[in-house]
Scaffold this motif. Sequence first.
Motif, mmCIF file in Angstrom:
data_model
loop_
_atom_site.group_PDB
_atom_site.id
_atom_site.type_symbol
_atom_site.label_atom_id
_atom_site.label_comp_id
_atom_site.label_asym_id
_atom_site.label_seq_id
_atom_site.Cartn_x
_atom_site.Cartn_y
_atom_site.Cartn_z
ATOM 1 N N TYR A 45 0.751 -1.401 -0.081
ATOM 2 C CA TYR A 45 0.068 -0.168 0.107
ATOM 3 C C TYR A 45 0.792 1.304 0.099
ATOM 4 O O TYR A 45 2.002 1.255 0.493
ATOM 5 C CB TYR A 45 -0.867 0.118 1.242
ATOM 6 N N ARG A 46 0.442 2.416 -0.633
ATOM 7 C CA ARG A 46 0.959 3.546 -0.472
ATOM 8 C C ARG A 46 0.469 4.389 0.702
ATOM 9 O O ARG A 46 -0.570 4.232 1.270
ATOM 10 C CB ARG A 46 0.766 4.419 -1.620
ATOM 11 N N GLU A 47 1.681 5.293 1.081
ATOM 12 C CA GLU A 47 1.402 6.112 2.155
ATOM 13 C C GLU A 47 0.213 6.987 2.125
ATOM 14 O O GLU A 47 -0.489 7.175 3.030
ATOM 15 C CB GLU A 47 2.564 7.154 2.396
ATOM 16 N N GLU A 48 -0.230 7.610 0.889
ATOM 17 C CA GLU A 48 -1.334 8.332 0.758
ATOM 18 C C GLU A 48 -2.681 7.779 0.752
ATOM 19 O O GLU A 48 -3.791 8.425 0.873
ATOM 20 C CB GLU A 48 -1.303 9.071 -0.642
ATOM 21 N N GLN A 49 -2.401 6.270 0.765
ATOM 22 C CA GLN A 49 -3.925 5.659 1.205
ATOM 23 C C GLN A 49 -3.993 5.449 2.607
ATOM 24 O O GLN A 49 -5.304 4.996 2.820
ATOM 25 C CB GLN A 49 -3.510 4.274 0.500
ATOM 26 N N LEU A 50 -3.288 6.139 3.523
ATOM 27 C CA LEU A 50 -3.601 5.897 4.848
ATOM 28 C C LEU A 50 -4.903 6.743 5.308
ATOM 29 O O LEU A 50 -5.737 6.450 6.180
ATOM 30 C CB LEU A 50 -2.257 6.248 5.681
ATOM 31 N N GLU A 51 -5.202 7.948 4.772
ATOM 32 C CA GLU A 51 -6.069 8.681 5.047
ATOM 33 C C GLU A 51 -7.578 7.889 4.837
ATOM 34 O O GLU A 51 -8.577 8.010 5.737
ATOM 35 C CB GLU A 51 -6.096 10.249 4.220
ATOM 36 N N THR A 52 -7.613 7.486 3.758
ATOM 37 C CA THR A 52 -8.789 6.664 3.128
ATOM 38 C C THR A 52 -8.880 5.430 4.133
ATOM 39 O O THR A 52 -10.068 5.390 4.600
ATOM 40 C CB THR A 52 -8.574 6.309 1.769
ATOM 41 N N ALA A 53 -7.903 4.825 4.681
ATOM 42 C CA ALA A 53 -8.177 3.609 5.288
ATOM 43 C C ALA A 53 -8.601 4.114 6.709
ATOM 44 O O ALA A 53 -9.233 3.362 7.369
ATOM 45 C CB ALA A 53 -6.502 2.926 5.355
ATOM 46 N N ARG A 54 -8.052 5.149 7.361
ATOM 47 C CA ARG A 54 -8.424 5.577 8.526
ATOM 48 C C ARG A 54 -9.757 6.058 8.584
ATOM 49 O O ARG A 54 -10.552 5.931 9.707
ATOM 50 C CB ARG A 54 -7.269 6.694 9.056
ATOM 51 N N LEU A 55 -10.217 6.841 7.542
ATOM 52 C CA LEU A 55 -11.614 7.240 7.394
ATOM 53 C C LEU A 55 -12.522 5.893 7.427
ATOM 54 O O LEU A 55 -13.511 5.824 8.073
ATOM 55 C CB LEU A 55 -11.887 7.981 6.214
ATOM 56 N N ILE A 56 -12.013 4.992 6.714
ATOM 57 C CA ILE A 56 -12.808 3.776 6.749
ATOM 58 C C ILE A 56 -13.021 3.002 8.113
ATOM 59 O O ILE A 56 -13.962 2.581 8.495
ATOM 60 C CB ILE A 56 -12.496 2.555 5.620
ATOM 61 N N ALA A 57 -11.984 3.031 8.863
ATOM 62 C CA ALA A 57 -11.717 2.494 10.147
ATOM 63 C C ALA A 57 -12.561 3.295 11.343
ATOM 64 O O ALA A 57 -13.480 2.617 11.916
ATOM 65 C CB ALA A 57 -10.373 2.647 10.685
ATOM 66 N N ARG A 58 -12.831 4.828 11.022
ATOM 67 C CA ARG A 58 -13.727 5.615 11.843
ATOM 68 C C ARG A 58 -15.074 5.308 11.661
ATOM 69 O O ARG A 58 -16.079 5.009 12.488
ATOM 70 C CB ARG A 58 -13.449 6.892 11.625
ATOM 71 N N LEU A 59 -15.238 5.150 10.260
ATOM 72 C CA LEU A 59 -16.916 4.783 9.724
ATOM 73 C C LEU A 59 -17.198 3.416 10.192
ATOM 74 O O LEU A 59 -18.374 3.539 10.890
ATOM 75 C CB LEU A 59 -17.013 5.093 8.315
ATOM 76 N N ARG A 60 -16.416 2.784 9.978
ATOM 77 C CA ARG A 60 -16.828 1.199 10.838
ATOM 78 C C ARG A 60 -17.007 1.133 12.236
ATOM 79 O O ARG A 60 -17.821 0.427 12.835
ATOM 80 C CB ARG A 60 -15.755 0.220 10.185
ATOM 81 N N ARG A 61 -16.472 2.175 13.029
ATOM 82 C CA ARG A 61 -16.687 2.279 14.440
ATOM 83 C C ARG A 61 -18.192 2.525 14.619
ATOM 84 O O ARG A 61 -18.523 2.627 15.587
ATOM 85 C CB ARG A 61 -15.549 3.018 15.004
#
Length: 272
Positions: A45-61
Motif C-alpha cells: 500500500y502507499r502512504e497516501e492511502q492511509l487517510e482513506t484507510a483511517r476514514l474507513i476505520a472510523r466509519l466502521r466504528r
Amino acid sequence: MDEDLVTIGVFARRSWLSPKALRLYERQGLLLPAAVDEHNGYRWYREEQLETARLIARLRRLDMPLTAVAAIVAAEDPQTRADLIGDYWSTQEHATAVRRELVTHLRRRLLDDPEGFTMYDVKVRDVPEQTVLTEQRHVKVQELSPWIDEATGRLLKSAAGHGDGIVGPCFIIYHGEVNEDSDGPVEICLPVDPTGPVDAAVRVEPAHREAYTRIIKAQVGYPQILSAFDAVAQWVSSQGLPVSSSPREVYFADFGAAAPSDEVCDVAFPLD
C-alpha cells in the motif's frame, strides 16, 4: 518496489485496520492495494492511502454498513462526505429513538402498569364539521404503512384540483382493530374546501368533541403507538365519557421532515 510502498502488516498497524479487514475491503473494491506481488501474493500500500484507510476505520466504528462506507469514500467533495455521514447518523438516531419507545411500550404491557399512562397528557377539544376526501381499505399492520403512503399520495393529488385544496390535517380512522391478525378497516381522510369539484370519494365528517394526546415521531410506529391509544382510552373511561366514533391519528406536521423528538401526531377518540 517503490520506496513509498509499505507491506500490508505495516499498513494495517498504521491505519488501525487488521490485515483481514484490508483483504475484505479489497474484495469489496473499497480499498485496493497499490501493488500485489504476482509470485507470492504479498500486498503493498502507499502512504497516501492511509487517510482513506483511517476514514474507513472510523466509519466502521459507527457500525456503518460497507455500502454506506463505500458511498462516502467514493465521494470526492468533502461537503458531500459530511452530508452522507450526517444523513446516516440521523437515520441511526431515529431508529434508536423508535426502539427506545418500543422498549417502554413492551415493559408497560408486560408489567400491566396503568400508572405508566400518566406520561400522556390527555386533553379535550372541539372539532368542526369537515368535508374530506377519503379512501378506505381492509389492511393488516404489515401492509399498513405502504398503503397509507400510497393512498395519501392519491388523495393529495385529488386535493390539488379541489377548490382551495387541503384545509386541515390528514387523519386516519381505525374502524376496527389493526394488527398481525385483524385488518380494520382503515380510512384515510383529507379535509378539503367543501365548495370544490368532486373528483374522488368525498364525505362529511361530523363536528364533534374529542379526547386526544400528542405524541412524537418516535412514538408513532407500531406497536408502541398502542400505548397512546391505551392512555386515551383509559382516560376517557376514568372520566365516564362515552365514545361516539372510531379512534384516529391526526397528523398535523410534516412527518418526513420531522426529527424523532418532534411532535407530529394526535391520537384521538371522538366523544358524545
